[in-house]
Design an enzyme around this catalytic site. Structure first.
Site, PDB file in Angstrom:
ATOM      1  N   ASN A   8      45.462  95.450  13.885  1.00  0.00           N
ATOM      2  CA  ASN A   8      46.752  96.002  14.312  1.00  0.00           C
ATOM      3  C   ASN A   8      46.548  96.568  15.714  1.00  0.00           C
ATOM      4  O   ASN A   8      46.040  97.667  15.879  1.00  0.00           O
ATOM      5  CB  ASN A   8      47.139  97.100  13.304  1.00  0.00           C
ATOM      6  CG  ASN A   8      48.489  97.742  13.607  1.00  0.00           C
ATOM      7  OD1 ASN A   8      49.021  97.592  14.706  1.00  0.00           O
ATOM      8  ND2 ASN A   8      49.025  98.460  12.635  1.00  0.00           N
ATOM      9  N   ARG A  71      48.951  92.036  13.464  1.00  0.00           N
ATOM     10  CA  ARG A  71      50.283  92.543  13.793  1.00  0.00           C
ATOM     11  C   ARG A  71      50.619  92.064  15.200  1.00  0.00           C
ATOM     12  O   ARG A  71      49.824  92.237  16.121  1.00  0.00           O
ATOM     13  CB  ARG A  71      50.288  94.062  13.766  1.00  0.00           C
ATOM     14  CG  ARG A  71      51.550  94.655  14.369  1.00  0.00           C
ATOM     15  CD  ARG A  71      51.473  96.162  14.359  1.00  0.00           C
ATOM     16  NE  ARG A  71      52.618  96.764  14.974  1.00  0.00           N
ATOM     17  CZ  ARG A  71      52.569  97.477  16.102  1.00  0.00           C
ATOM     18  NH1 ARG A  71      51.437  97.654  16.734  1.00  0.00           N
ATOM     19  NH2 ARG A  71      53.658  98.014  16.593  1.00  0.00           N
ATOM     20  N   HIS A 160      58.991  98.097  14.047  1.00  0.00           N
ATOM     21  CA  HIS A 160      58.504  98.781  12.839  1.00  0.00           C
ATOM     22  C   HIS A 160      58.895  98.010  11.577  1.00  0.00           C
ATOM     23  O   HIS A 160      58.978  98.585  10.491  1.00  0.00           O
ATOM     24  CB  HIS A 160      59.080 100.211  12.697  1.00  0.00           C
ATOM     25  CG  HIS A 160      58.621 101.179  13.723  1.00  0.00           C
ATOM     26  ND1 HIS A 160      59.443 102.164  14.239  1.00  0.00           N
ATOM     27  CD2 HIS A 160      57.428 101.344  14.330  1.00  0.00           C
ATOM     28  CE1 HIS A 160      58.777 102.880  15.118  1.00  0.00           C
ATOM     29  NE2 HIS A 160      57.545 102.403  15.212  1.00  0.00           N
ATOM     30  N   ARG A 221      59.402 108.906  24.059  1.00  0.00           N
ATOM     31  CA  ARG A 221      60.540 108.077  24.462  1.00  0.00           C
ATOM     32  C   ARG A 221      61.849 108.839  24.284  1.00  0.00           C
ATOM     33  O   ARG A 221      62.010 109.574  23.306  1.00  0.00           O
ATOM     34  CB  ARG A 221      60.615 106.793  23.631  1.00  0.00           C
ATOM     35  CG  ARG A 221      59.444 105.853  23.839  1.00  0.00           C
ATOM     36  CD  ARG A 221      59.731 104.503  23.172  1.00  0.00           C
ATOM     37  NE  ARG A 221      58.551 103.654  23.169  1.00  0.00           N
ATOM     38  CZ  ARG A 221      57.902 103.280  22.065  1.00  0.00           C
ATOM     39  NH1 ARG A 221      58.332 103.656  20.877  1.00  0.00           N
ATOM     40  NH2 ARG A 221      56.836 102.512  22.158  1.00  0.00           N
ATOM     41  N   GLU A 364      51.076  99.894   6.789  1.00  0.00           N
ATOM     42  CA  GLU A 364      51.313  98.613   7.465  1.00  0.00           C
ATOM     43  C   GLU A 364      50.179  97.628   7.218  1.00  0.00           C
ATOM     44  O   GLU A 364      50.396  96.426   7.125  1.00  0.00           O
ATOM     45  CB  GLU A 364      51.492  98.834   8.967  1.00  0.00           C
ATOM     46  CG  GLU A 364      52.778  99.556   9.301  1.00  0.00           C
ATOM     47  CD  GLU A 364      52.909  99.859  10.783  1.00  0.00           C
ATOM     48  OE1 GLU A 364      53.288  98.957  11.530  1.00  0.00           O
ATOM     49  OE2 GLU A 364      52.617 101.006  11.185  1.00  0.00           O
TER      50      GLU A 364
END
Ligand code: AMP
Length: 380
Positions: A8, A71, A160, A221, A364
């Site tokens: 990932n 990923r 996501h 962000r 994940e």
């Protein structure tokens, strides 16, 4: 053949996990960080792969490795599910670089390094955008000129996806139902953060857009912003598009409002009465609440609201703040259950609540490993 290696990679890191799929045990895991950031650090993702291989020495048995799962951040509108990697898929990921200029090149370098390290092992790409490919056109279309939409690919993609998919499936299992029977709102609140409206197991709206900048307030962000702000700042300060993009992605959000991108710091400072931290927390929670309202309207019926990722799994303050005043809509937390710290999947709504409020730790890596095996199982 019961092991899967999951890679990932972010723009400057690689998380890896070697999983025994028979009992889902972690045989090895770790993170290579600060890739390409300074002299003396790991130079690039290919060098990072060598570090991973070194760490796996003695633990990885090549004869038992069924797949390597990667990923990949941006799959554009081309990849709707996990995909067996070949040269053509690599070319497609390369073509999508303009949409994810920091992430897709890193993902690609790592894929190429892993393909040469394990030439006989199938490699599978699991895209962060894939789960959101079920968004209806009216949810992914921005009201902008046709050439931008068709020639430049400007539309909502969402991110996501692996986490939203995993959490929505686990949440359905907690309710004792199939994913196809459940409507829910998933709140992935980590350093990056996004909301997903899931109808009957499928993503029908999400807060991140063409890039991960849109939507919720995040660690660094801004999330939603009047698009005219960028042009205004450019005119007033003479900054380039690149500099403004960098500021909105790396120097905004909680960091800009409260001086730290870590919710633990913000929470502690707010509890001490620091005004900037109080405001940051209020802005953060209010944004989430607005999205919950929007997705209640989009879904009509909502069976569950599920919190996940670093902030969602750990911050009782944010969970309570985000749901403040929604009692009349059937959504609330039990203060006692919410305050309980745990690493387990759990209910935090009161027993009488109409809508289940859940905390579901995301995973994940397990989702990527499962999807990698799914693709191989589907091979003729
Ligand atoms: P993630 O991106 O899912 O790894 O989430 C990382 C973020 O989770 C950190 O930047 C923190 O802001 C937040 N976090 C982790 N632990 C806690 C905690 N105990 N309380 C509040 N926030 C936390």
């Amino acid at each position: 053949m019961n092991q899967v290696l999951v890679l990932n990679s972010g723009s400057s890191s690689i998380k890896y996990r070697l999983i025994d799929m028979d009992d889902r045990a972690r045989l090895a895991d770790g993170t290579v960080e600060r890739i390409g950031e300074s002299a003396g650090s790991v130079a690039d993702h290919a060098a990072g792969m060598d570090v991973v291989l070194g760490a796996l020495k003695g633990r990885l048995d090549r004869s038992r490795l069924a797949a390597v799962g990667h990923r990949v951040v941006h799959g554009g509108d081309r990849f709707r599910g996990p995909t067996l990697i070949d040269d053509e898929v690599c070319d497609a990921i390369r073509e999508l670089i303009p949409l994810a200029p920091l992430h897709n090149p890193a993902n690609l370098t790592l894929i190429e390094a892993a393909r040469s390290a394990f030439p006989d092992t199938p490699q599978v790409a699991v895209f962060d955008t894939a789960f959101h490919q079920t968004l209806p056109d009216y949810a992914y279309t921005y009201a902008i000129p046709k050439e931008w939409r068709t020639d430049l690919g400007v539309r909502r993609y969402g991110f996501h996806g692996t986490s939203h998919q995993y959490v929505s499936r686990r949440a359905a299992a907690m309710l004792g139902r199939e994913p196809e029977e459940v409507n829910m709102i998933v709140l992935h609140l980590g350093n990056g953060a996004s909301v997903c409206a899931v109808r009957e197991g499928k993503s029908v709206d999400t807060s991140m857009g063409m890039t991960p900048l849109e939507g919720l307030v995040m660690g660094t962000r801004s999330g939603d912003l009047d698009p005219a702000v960028s042009a205004y700042i450019a005119r007033q300060s003479g900054q380039s598009a690149e500099q403004i993009d960098q500021t909105l992605n790396k120097a905004s959000g909680l960091l800009a409002l409260a001086g730290s991108n870590d919710m633990r710091d913000v929470d502690t400072a707010a509890a001490k009465g620091e005004e900037a931290a109080r405001l940051a927390l209020d802005v953060y929670c209010y944004r989430i609440r607005k999205y919950i309202g929007a997705y209640l309207a989009a879904l009509g019926r909502v069976d569950a609201v599920a919190f996940t990722a670093g902030v969602g799994e750990n911050s009782a303050t944010v969970r309570a703040g985000a749901l403040l005043g929604l009692e009349h809509l059937g959504i609330s937390v039990s203060p006692k259950r919410n305050a309980q710290e745990s690493k387990q999947e759990r209910y935090i709504s009161p027993y009488w609540a109409q809508t289940a409020v859940l905390v579901v730790p995301t995973d994940e890596e397990i989702e990527i490993a499962d999807q990698a095996l799914q693709v191989l199982g589907a091979q003729p």
